[in-house]
Scaffold this motif. Structure first.
Motif, short mmCIF file in Angstrom:
data_model
loop_
_atom_site.label_atom_id
_atom_site.label_comp_id
_atom_site.label_asym_id
_atom_site.label_seq_id
_atom_site.Cartn_x
_atom_site.Cartn_y
_atom_site.Cartn_z
N ALA A 88 0.83 -1.21 0.00
CA ALA A 88 0.00 0.00 0.00
C ALA A 88 0.86 1.25 0.00
O ALA A 88 0.58 2.23 -0.71
N VAL A 89 1.95 1.25 0.78
CA VAL A 89 2.85 2.42 0.81
C VAL A 89 3.54 2.59 -0.53
O VAL A 89 3.68 3.71 -1.04
N CYS A 90 3.99 1.48 -1.13
CA CYS A 90 4.66 1.56 -2.43
C CYS A 90 3.71 2.05 -3.52
O CYS A 90 4.06 2.89 -4.35
N ALA A 91 2.50 1.52 -3.50
CA ALA A 91 1.55 1.81 -4.58
C ALA A 91 0.87 3.16 -4.42
O ALA A 91 0.57 3.83 -5.42
N GLU A 92 0.62 3.56 -3.17
CA GLU A 92 -0.21 4.75 -2.94
C GLU A 92 0.50 5.88 -2.20
O GLU A 92 0.00 6.99 -2.15
N GLY A 93 1.66 5.61 -1.61
CA GLY A 93 2.33 6.62 -0.82
C GLY A 93 1.76 6.71 0.58
O GLY A 93 1.25 5.73 1.10
N PRO A 94 1.86 7.91 1.22
CA PRO A 94 2.31 9.17 0.65
C PRO A 94 3.80 9.19 0.33
O PRO A 94 4.57 8.43 0.91
N LYS A 95 4.18 10.09 -0.57
CA LYS A 95 5.56 10.15 -1.06
C LYS A 95 6.56 10.37 0.07
O LYS A 95 7.62 9.74 0.08
N ASP A 96 6.25 11.26 1.00
CA ASP A 96 7.23 11.55 2.05
C ASP A 96 7.49 10.32 2.92
O ASP A 96 8.60 10.11 3.40
N LYS A 97 6.48 9.47 3.10
CA LYS A 97 6.68 8.24 3.86
C LYS A 97 7.52 7.25 3.08
O LYS A 97 8.46 6.65 3.61
N LEU A 98 7.22 7.08 1.79
CA LEU A 98 8.00 6.16 0.96
C LEU A 98 9.44 6.63 0.82
O LEU A 98 10.37 5.81 0.77
N ASP A 99 9.66 7.93 0.79
CA ASP A 99 11.00 8.48 0.61
C ASP A 99 11.84 8.43 1.89
O ASP A 99 13.06 8.61 1.83
N SER A 100 11.22 8.21 3.04
CA SER A 100 11.99 8.16 4.27
C SER A 100 12.93 6.95 4.23
O SER A 100 12.60 5.89 3.69
N THR A 101 14.12 7.12 4.78
CA THR A 101 15.13 6.07 4.73
C THR A 101 14.63 4.77 5.35
O THR A 101 14.88 3.68 4.82
N ALA A 102 13.90 4.88 6.45
CA ALA A 102 13.43 3.69 7.16
C ALA A 102 12.46 2.87 6.33
O ALA A 102 12.37 1.64 6.49
N VAL A 103 11.71 3.51 5.43
CA VAL A 103 10.72 2.80 4.61
C VAL A 103 11.25 2.51 3.21
O VAL A 103 11.01 1.43 2.66
N SER A 104 11.96 3.45 2.62
CA SER A 104 12.40 3.28 1.23
C SER A 104 13.34 2.09 1.06
O SER A 104 13.30 1.38 0.05
N GLN A 105 14.17 1.82 2.07
CA GLN A 105 15.13 0.73 1.91
C GLN A 105 14.44 -0.64 1.86
O GLN A 105 14.69 -1.42 0.92
N PRO A 106 13.57 -1.00 2.81
CA PRO A 106 12.86 -2.27 2.64
C PRO A 106 11.95 -2.28 1.41
O PRO A 106 11.78 -3.33 0.77
N ALA A 107 11.39 -1.12 1.05
CA ALA A 107 10.52 -1.06 -0.12
C ALA A 107 11.28 -1.38 -1.40
O ALA A 107 10.81 -2.15 -2.25
#
Length: 355
Positions: A88-107
Motif C-alpha cells: 500500500a505504501v509503495c503503490a499509494e504513498g504518501p511520497k514523504d513516507k515512501l522516501d523516508s530512509t526507514a521505509v524506502s530501503q525495505p521497499a
C-alpha cells in the motif's frame, strides 16, 4: 610576495593530500580469509544489477503484484515482517513516507525481488537464473546477496529494515547531507572536497561517498561542508551540483552509530556462501566467506561506494550483457544503474526489468 608564494605552496600541498586521500578511498582493503577464494578467477558473462535508495517512486509494485502471484507473495510476506502494509505504501504513498530512509530501503529491496519474479514470469526460469555475477548499489548489495542465496528473503528484509532505521536515526542525531557533483573527474572532486572542508567548521567536512562514473560523483558530509561544495563548485569547473534528497551523509563516519547496530544484527544472522559472485561496494571484489561478507556489509555504511571500479572490472573481465532489476524513478527512460553503465560503455547491452 614570499608570503603569497608560501600560502600557494601550502594550498597545493593540501590539495595534493586530498587527491591522495581520494585515491586511497578507492582502494579499500579487505583482509581475506583463507576460505574467501572461491571466486578468485570468476569470468562474468551476464550480470544482474540491483538499485539502491533513490530508485523508489509512488506506484511501484502495484502492477507486478496484480499480475505476478509470486511477487504479491513477497509483498505479503514483507508486510508480516515489517508490521505494516508495504504494498500500500509503495503503490499509494504518501511520497514523504515512501522516501523516508526507514521505509524506502525495505521497499526497494522487496520491489527489486518482485521485479525478478516479473522477469521469471515473462521470460522464464532460464532468464531469471542467467546471471553468473551480481551486485547492487549500496542498499542493492543486500538484494544481490539474497538473489545469490547468501541471505534468506526474511533475514535480508530484517537487516534492511534495521539498516534503514539506524541510518535515519544517525542522520537525525547529527544533521548532514549529500551533494552530487556533475562534470568533474574524481581527483578534481577530491580537491573540491578539500577546499570545502577547509571552509567548514571542524567535523563538518565532506568527502567522496559514491564513485559512480567519471563526471558523476556524490560527496557526503556536514551541512556546512555540503553548502561549501555548492558554493565552490563552479570555481572548480563543475557543470552543476545537485543536493540529494537523502536523510544524511551516507557512506561516511556520520553513519558510525548505524554501523555499530548493524554489526550486532549481522552477528546473529545466518549468511551462506553465495552461489555466484556478488561484487562488494567496499572493495569492488567478490567474497565467498560468510564472516567476511558480514564485516563488509557493516563496513559499507561508512566506506565509499566503489561502483565505477566494480563496473569497469566486470567489463574488463569479459562481461557481455546486463540487467538492471528493480524500481525506477517515474519518467526515466532507463534506471540509474543503466545510465551509469552507458556513461562507462555506450555499447554495453543492458536491459531494464522495472516495476
Amino acid at each position: 610576495m614570499q608570503v603569497a608564494t608560501m600560502q600557494s605552496a601550502a594550498r597545493a600541498q593540501r590539495l595534493g593530500a586530498a587527491v591522495r586521500r581520494g585515491k586511497q578511498a578507492r582502494r579499500q582493503v579487505v583482509v581475506q580469509a583463507a576460505s574467501d577464494t572461491k571466486f578468485a578467477d570468476y569470468q562474468p558473462k551476464v550480470a544482474f544489477f540491483f538499485p539502491g535508495q533513490g530508485a523508489q517512486t509512488v506506484g511501484m509494485g502495484k502492477e507486478v503484484a496484480e499480475a505476478v502471484p509470486a511477487a504479491r507473495q513477497l509483498f505479503d510476506r514483507a508486510s508480516d515482517i515489517l508490521g505494516y502494509d508495504l504494498l500500500a505504501v509503495c503503490a499509494e504513498g504518501p511520497k514523504d513516507k515512501l522516501d523516508s530512509t526507514a521505509v524506502s530501503q525495505p521497499a526497494i529491496y522487496v520491489a527489486s525481488l518482485a521485479a525478478l519474479e516479473k522477469l521469471r514470469a515473462e521470460q522464464g526460469e532460464e532468464a531469471a537464473a542467467a546471471a553468473d555475477v551480481c551486485c547492487g548499489l549500496s542498499l542493492g548489495e543486500y538484494t544481490a546477496l539474497t538473489y545469490a542465496g547468501a541471505i534468506s528473503f526474511d533475514d535480508g528484509l530484517r537487516l534492511v529494515k534495521l539498516r534503514g532505521e539506524s541510518m535515519q536515526a544517525a542522520a537525525d542525531a547529527q544533521p548532514s547531507g549529500m551533494v552530487s557533483v556533475i562534470g568533474l573527474s574524481a581527483d578534481k572532486v577530491a580537491e573540491l572536497c578539500e577546499a570545502a572542508s577547509q571552509e567548514a567548521p571542524q567535523g563538518q567536512g565532506v568527502r567522496i561517498a559514491n564513485f559512480l562514473c567519471n563526471g558523476n560523483y556524490a560527496v557526503s558530509g556536514g551541512i556546512a561542508g555540503c553548502e561549501a561544495v555548492e558554493r565552490l563548485a563552479k570555481g572548480f569547473k563543475a557543470r552543476m551540483t545537485v543536493r540529494l534528497a537523502v536523510a544524511g551523509a551516507f557512506h561516511t563516519d556520520f553513519m558510525a552509530p548505524a554501523r555499530e547496530q548493524l554489526q550486532q544484527a549481522l552477528a546473529g544472522t545466518t549468511i551462506q556462501e553465495p552461489r555466484i559472485p556478488v561484487i562488494s561496494n567496499v572493495d569492488a571484489a567478490p567474497h565467498s566467506d560468510p564472516d567476511t561478507i558480514k564485516k563488509i556489509l557493516a563496513q559499507q555504511l561508512t566506506a565509499p561506494v566503489q561502483w565505477e571500479t566494480s563496473v569497469k572490472t566486470l567489463l574488463d573481465s569479459g562481461l557481455e550483457r546486463s540487467y538492471e532489476i528493480g524500481p525506477n524513478k517515474a519518467g526515466r527512460l532507463r534506471g540509474v544503474i543503466a545510465g551509469i553503465m552507458k556513461r562507462i560503455d555506450k555499447k554495453h547491452s543492458i536491459e531494464n526489468i522495472t516495476v
